[in-house]
Design a protein around this motif. Structure first.
Motif, PDB file in Angstrom:
ATOM      1  N   THR A  40      46.029  40.797  46.687  1.00 53.94           N
ATOM      2  CA  THR A  40      45.544  41.756  47.681  1.00 53.94           C
ATOM      3  C   THR A  40      45.465  41.052  49.026  1.00 53.94           C
ATOM      4  OG1 THR A  40      43.235  41.176  47.358  1.00 53.94           O
ATOM      5  CG2 THR A  40      44.137  42.921  45.932  1.00 53.94           C
ATOM      6  N   ASP A  44      42.016  38.744  46.228  1.00 57.34           N
ATOM      7  CA  ASP A  44      41.108  38.988  45.112  1.00 57.34           C
ATOM      8  C   ASP A  44      41.559  38.311  43.822  1.00 57.34           C
ATOM      9  OD1 ASP A  44      39.229  40.599  46.535  1.00 57.34           O
ATOM     10  OD2 ASP A  44      40.666  42.251  46.466  1.00 57.34           O
ATOM     11  N   GLN A 102      39.891  42.622  35.595  1.00 61.03           N
ATOM     12  CA  GLN A 102      39.512  43.185  36.901  1.00 61.03           C
ATOM     13  C   GLN A 102      40.524  42.833  38.005  1.00 61.03           C
ATOM     14  OE1 GLN A 102      36.703  41.133  35.366  1.00 61.03           O
ATOM     15  NE2 GLN A 102      36.583  42.933  34.090  1.00 61.03           N
ATOM     16  N   PRO A 104      42.948  44.088  40.748  1.00 60.09           N
ATOM     17  CA  PRO A 104      43.127  45.327  41.506  1.00 60.09           C
ATOM     18  C   PRO A 104      44.577  45.823  41.436  1.00 60.09           C
ATOM     19  CG  PRO A 104      42.320  43.532  42.906  1.00 60.09           C
ATOM     20  CD  PRO A 104      42.621  42.955  41.576  1.00 60.09           C
TER      21      PRO A 104
END
Length: 181
Positions: A40, A44, A102, A104
């Motif tokens: 990202t 991230d 997790q 993204p």
């Protein structure tokens, strides 16, 4: 790789040592692979000590998710895909990996480079010799990747001592080197 665990020891070397090692083992035919990494805008994935990659070898594309476990061990999940575009991936297993760790969905390419890789198989691992071309430089790396449990550090250092080298800790990853290019 065994049980989604990747254990590798890496060391940057110079071109002279690279050529010496290349001629010391009966390496198989080299493989050219292009790696494109994704993250990202806020990095991230990097903040989780992870990496998302699509590797292209000839016409084959392989999605990889790596999540760091410790200094030289990663959880690694790979699956062959049919696209180079991260947004086009709709494979349920890969999407589950994104959810589980997790990761993204709003990823974009952050780095791309090409590696010429030679591999020599040992009983408990592979010796890889890489020449990597980044946008602004080329570097050389020797890597020992475990394929089963054993004292890989001692084994790798026994190979390196022939070239007056010693592994103490892993060099920065190729993605880190690409981002610093």
């Amino acid at each position: 790789m065994y049980d989604n665990i990747e254990r590798e020891l890496k060391l940057l070397i110079d071109e002279e040592v690279y050529n010496e090692i290349l001629h010391s083992y009966d390496f198989q035919n080299p493989i050219t692979q292009t790696n494109t990494y994704f993250d990202t805008k806020n990095q991230d994935v990097k903040k989780q000590h992870g990496a998302v990659r699509i590797r292209t070898i000839q016409n084959k594309k392989i999605f990889t998710l790596k999540i760091r476990k410790d200094e030289y061990t990663h959880y690694e999940f790979e699956k062959e895909i049919n696209t180079k575009n991260i947004d086009d991936i709709n494979d349920t297993e890969i999407l589950n990996w994104f959810d589980q760790y997790q990761i993204p969905k709003n990823l974009h390419p952050t780095a791309s480079f090409t590696t010429l890789r030679y591999v020599y198989e040992f009983e408990h691992g592979e010796l890889c010799l890489d020449k990597t071309d980044y946008k602004n430089h080329t570097d050389y790396e020797i890597e020992y990747e475990y394929t089963s449990d054993h004292d890989g550090i001692h084994f790798f250092n026994s190979i390196l001592e022939k070239y007056d080298l010693k592994w103490i800790k892993n060099c920065p990853s190729k993605i880190a080197r690409a981002l610093n290019d």
